[in-house]
Scaffold this motif. Structure first.
Motif, short mmCIF file in Angstrom:
data_model
loop_
_atom_site.label_atom_id
_atom_site.label_comp_id
_atom_site.label_asym_id
_atom_site.label_seq_id
_atom_site.Cartn_x
_atom_site.Cartn_y
_atom_site.Cartn_z
N GLY A 74 26.98 37.14 49.96
CA GLY A 74 27.86 37.68 48.93
C GLY A 74 29.12 36.87 48.76
N VAL A 75 29.66 36.90 47.56
CA VAL A 75 30.93 36.25 47.28
C VAL A 75 31.90 37.32 46.78
N ILE A 76 33.11 37.33 47.32
CA ILE A 76 34.13 38.30 46.92
C ILE A 76 34.93 37.68 45.79
N VAL A 77 35.02 38.39 44.67
CA VAL A 77 35.69 37.84 43.48
C VAL A 77 36.69 38.83 42.91
N SER A 78 37.66 38.28 42.21
CA SER A 78 38.62 39.08 41.44
C SER A 78 38.99 38.29 40.20
N VAL A 121 43.46 40.14 49.90
CA VAL A 121 43.48 39.45 48.61
C VAL A 121 44.90 38.99 48.30
N PRO A 122 45.08 37.99 47.46
CA PRO A 122 46.43 37.54 47.08
C PRO A 122 47.13 38.61 46.25
N GLU A 123 48.45 38.55 46.22
CA GLU A 123 49.23 39.54 45.47
C GLU A 123 48.85 39.56 43.99
N THR A 124 48.42 38.43 43.48
CA THR A 124 48.03 38.37 42.06
C THR A 124 46.80 39.22 41.77
N ALA A 125 46.05 39.57 42.82
CA ALA A 125 44.85 40.39 42.62
C ALA A 125 45.15 41.88 42.68
N VAL A 126 46.36 42.27 43.13
CA VAL A 126 46.72 43.68 43.21
C VAL A 126 46.69 44.27 41.80
N GLY A 127 46.04 45.42 41.67
CA GLY A 127 45.88 46.04 40.37
C GLY A 127 44.59 45.63 39.67
N GLY A 168 29.14 45.96 45.53
CA GLY A 168 30.18 46.95 45.74
C GLY A 168 31.48 46.47 45.12
N SER A 169 32.40 47.38 44.82
CA SER A 169 33.68 47.00 44.23
C SER A 169 34.73 48.06 44.55
N ALA A 170 36.00 47.68 44.39
CA ALA A 170 37.11 48.61 44.63
C ALA A 170 38.34 48.10 43.90
N LEU A 171 39.23 49.01 43.52
CA LEU A 171 40.49 48.64 42.89
C LEU A 171 41.46 48.23 43.98
N ALA A 172 42.11 47.09 43.81
CA ALA A 172 43.07 46.59 44.80
C ALA A 172 44.42 47.25 44.58
N ASN A 173 44.69 48.32 45.33
CA ASN A 173 45.99 48.98 45.26
C ASN A 173 47.00 48.27 46.16
N ASP A 174 46.50 47.42 47.05
CA ASP A 174 47.32 46.68 48.00
C ASP A 174 46.62 45.34 48.23
N THR A 175 47.21 44.50 49.10
CA THR A 175 46.58 43.21 49.38
C THR A 175 45.41 43.33 50.36
N ILE A 176 45.25 44.51 50.96
CA ILE A 176 44.09 44.75 51.83
C ILE A 176 43.17 45.74 51.12
N VAL A 177 41.96 45.29 50.85
CA VAL A 177 41.00 46.09 50.08
C VAL A 177 39.75 46.33 50.91
N THR A 178 39.24 47.55 50.85
CA THR A 178 37.98 47.88 51.51
C THR A 178 36.93 48.20 50.46
N ILE A 179 35.83 47.47 50.53
CA ILE A 179 34.72 47.66 49.59
C ILE A 179 33.54 48.21 50.37
N SER A 180 32.95 49.29 49.85
CA SER A 180 31.80 49.90 50.50
C SER A 180 30.58 49.86 49.59
N GLY A 181 29.41 49.90 50.22
CA GLY A 181 28.18 49.89 49.44
C GLY A 181 26.98 49.99 50.36
N THR A 182 25.81 49.72 49.81
CA THR A 182 24.58 49.77 50.60
C THR A 182 23.74 48.53 50.31
N VAL A 183 23.07 48.03 51.34
CA VAL A 183 22.12 46.93 51.20
C VAL A 183 20.95 47.18 52.14
N THR A 184 19.76 46.76 51.73
CA THR A 184 18.59 46.96 52.58
C THR A 184 18.29 45.75 53.45
N LYS A 185 18.85 44.61 53.11
CA LYS A 185 18.64 43.40 53.91
C LYS A 185 19.86 42.51 53.77
#
Length: 345
Positions: free
Chosen positions: A72-76, A30-36, A51-68
């Motif tokens: 998806g679109v990643i947004v901040s 993610v861009p630096e503006t998305a950190v935090g 799924g979602s996660a707090l961006a503590n850095d410019t590399i973010v890992t989002i986990s979750g579950t889907v059945t199919k």
């Protein structure tokens, strides 16, 4: 690729049927503006949070579950950052910013990597005939093959739309047979109908006589402008279309040089305002007849010939058969010269 804009306020929903084998992990830069900020991946079709996660850095890992598989679109902060098919497995993005790591995403990334290189080369080509060859013999078959090899893949609509105006009827039928979503799309059905009409108006077929609505509500027919026993060049064009305007000096020259020898030229203004057409006729010094009609009525005319792009120039012989269509530049002059030779025999 168009990215969907979806608000972050969508309610999270985890499907009750999820199990251990339905887990996904999505690593995104993610861009630096998305950190935090919170970074989320949302279901494109309904806005649900996958799924979602707090961006503590410019590399973010989002986990979750889907059945199919789910697009998806990643947004901040309400802004889209990227797009991927969310399905079980470990998903990341390659150097071209394409999602990889799972079957659906890998197939699309492979396709895009190949076609993007061809498109880059295409942009360097200036010859129209070479461009058409690259599209018709390279890019379009690759898109058809992708859909055929990946039936009902969530990327199929993207692939279909990428070259929608360039498929022939057989290719469109193949795509629609392998993807139920594309097959149900009204726009895809209209494109197929246009492609089938284009097949019907190829060389050797009689020209299609269409009704042309006039500004006063009356109707004229194309046949009123075509004289039996003479060759006729028909140019479907618009005042705002620069390639159309570039063809007109050559058509004017042909009209002036060969009209007395039995070659007629008519213009059919489509997808344009009548006032704009009239102005362009004066600016370009067009001496041959130009048929005008209300913009909203012209779609029926172009659909009858399967025209997805202009200019579209065709030649009709003295018997009312189409000699050639989709002519440009020197190809128009070549057909005229053949017609003149035929008349002298």
């Amino acid at each position: 690729m168009k990215k969907s804009m979806i608000a972050l306020g969508a309610t999270a929903m985890l499907l009750a049927a999820c199990g251990p084998g339905d887990k996904f992990s999505l690593k995104v830069t993610v861009p630096e503006t998305a950190v935090g900020q919170t970074v989320a991946v949302l279901n494109v079709s309904n806005g649900d949070t996958l799924g979602s996660a707090l961006a503590n850095d410019t590399i973010v890992t989002i986990s979750g579950t889907v059945t199919k598989p789910t697009m998806g679109v990643i947004v901040s902060a309400g802004m889209p950052l990227n797009q991927a098919v969310i399905e079980p497995g470990n998903i990341s993005f390659n150097k071209d910013n394409l999602a990889v790591g799972t079957k659906t995403n890998d197939a699309f990334a492979k396709y895009m990597t190949t076609t993007l290189g061809v498109i880059e080369e295409l942009q360097k080509v200036t010859d129209d005939a070479v461009q058409d060859s690259i599209i018709d013999n390279g890019l379009v078959p690759a898109a058809v093959d992708f859909v055929k090899e990946n039936p009902n893949n969530l990327y199929n609509q993207v692939v279909f739309q990428q070259f929608a105006p360039f498929y022939n009827a057989e290719q469109l039928r193949t795509i629609m047979a392998n993807d139920t979503v594309v097959a149900a799309d009204p726009n895809a059905k209209r494109i197929l109908e246009a492609a089938e009409n284009k097949e019907k108006t190829q060389a050797g077929n009689p020209y299609v006589d269409v009704d042309i609505l006039q500004a006063d509500g009356s109707t004229r027919k194309l046949s009123e402008f075509i004289t039996p026993g003479r060759y006729t060049i028909v140019d479907f064009w618009a005042s705002w279309c620069q390639p159309c305007r570039q063809e007109i000096p050559g058509l004017v020259e042909i009209y002036k040089q060969y009209n007395e020898a039995g070659i007629d030229v008519i213009g059919v203004a489509v997808w344009d305002d009548i006032e704009a057409t009239d102005k362009a006729v004066k600016e370009l010094g067009i001496p041959y007849p130009v048929i005008t009609m209300p913009k909203e009525a012209s779609r029926a005319v172009t659909d009858a010939y399967g025209i997805m792009g202009i200019p579209c120039i065709l030649m009709i012989d003295p018997a009312g058969k189409i000699v050639a269509r989709d002519l440009r530049g020197d190809a128009v002059k070549a057909e005229v010269e053949k017609a003149i030779m035929a008349k002298r025999r």
